[in-house]
Design a protein around this motif. Sequence first.
Motif, short mmCIF file in Angstrom:
data_model
loop_
_atom_site.label_atom_id
_atom_site.label_comp_id
_atom_site.label_asym_id
_atom_site.label_seq_id
_atom_site.Cartn_x
_atom_site.Cartn_y
_atom_site.Cartn_z
N HIS A 187 37.86 42.10 38.55
CA HIS A 187 38.58 41.19 39.44
C HIS A 187 40.04 41.60 39.47
CE1 HIS A 187 40.14 37.05 40.61
NE2 HIS A 187 39.41 37.47 41.63
N ASP A 218 42.81 34.18 41.26
CA ASP A 218 42.32 33.21 42.24
C ASP A 218 42.96 31.85 41.99
OD1 ASP A 218 40.64 35.02 43.46
OD2 ASP A 218 38.91 34.49 42.19
N HIS A 237 39.92 29.45 48.63
CA HIS A 237 40.83 29.75 47.52
C HIS A 237 41.76 30.87 47.97
CE1 HIS A 237 37.98 33.08 46.94
NE2 HIS A 237 38.91 33.69 46.24
N HIS A 285 43.19 34.47 46.88
CA HIS A 285 43.14 35.61 45.97
C HIS A 285 44.45 36.37 46.16
CE1 HIS A 285 41.11 39.18 43.99
NE2 HIS A 285 42.05 39.80 44.69
#
Length: 279
Positions: free
Chosen positions: A175, A179, A256, A258
């Motif tokens: 990742h 987030d 959300h 990112h």
Amino acid sequence: MRGRAAALAFLLLLLLPMAGGAAPPEAPSLQVSGAVEQGALLRGTAPPGAVALTLDGEPLPLDPERRFLFGLDRDRTGTVLLVARLAGGGTLERRLDVRPRPWRIEHIAMARPAGGPTEAFLRLREGELARIAAARARDTGAKGWLQTFRWPAVGRISGRFGAQRVYRGQPAAFHAGVDIAAGAGATVVAPADAVVVLAGPPAFSLEGNLVVLDHGMGLNSAFLHLATSAVVVGQRVRQGQPIGTVGMSGRATGPHLHWAMRWREARIDPAPLAGPMPR
Ligand SMILES: [Zn+2]
């Protein structure tokens, strides 16, 4: 008389620092601030007389105050070598050991989800990635890299930078951003001064509506899955200025933000730059 008094005062000022006992002049050094660890962004200052700087042999630009910036990739290991070339012909070195970070690794006891991308998707993706890379390569001379960053949105942190899933020993992509579970439609602001180098729509297949900001010195921020963007390419934005709203465009399971950052090709963790999340 006035001139003489001023000259005397000036002389006094010159002498004052010596009054406390003659401290030896400080040796010139390469100042670096910040934790030297994976995913970190570090700022530094080269000593007076430094005319050029390299990082692991690659030129690292100095601003007029001899300040510089560099990032350490999430997977960076070993030692970083900074070398300043001085006006007199000498050099000054500084070695920094990169501290590893305990990234969250999740082992999944099953094979990676099947169903690879189609030929058509790969072709589309190639074009998209080329567009993003071209935008990120732009150097706008923005000065945001000198600022203390703020959070672009406020909310619970629902995904941390660096986390990775491993499917039966097969690691998936980690990742590469943080987030923020801000609600759909919440305002996204510029975390620091910047110039807009990419602004969607049109949406990208995975990133959705994407805004990329250049903060200068090779540092940029990307904001993914936006519902709307409020900026256009080439626009100069100030820290705190709205750039769009939170959404779930592209590949997202819910609304959300990112937020991803890079310094050149190094993938940086934005969270330490912005500090604690405001309530
Ligand atoms: Zn994410």
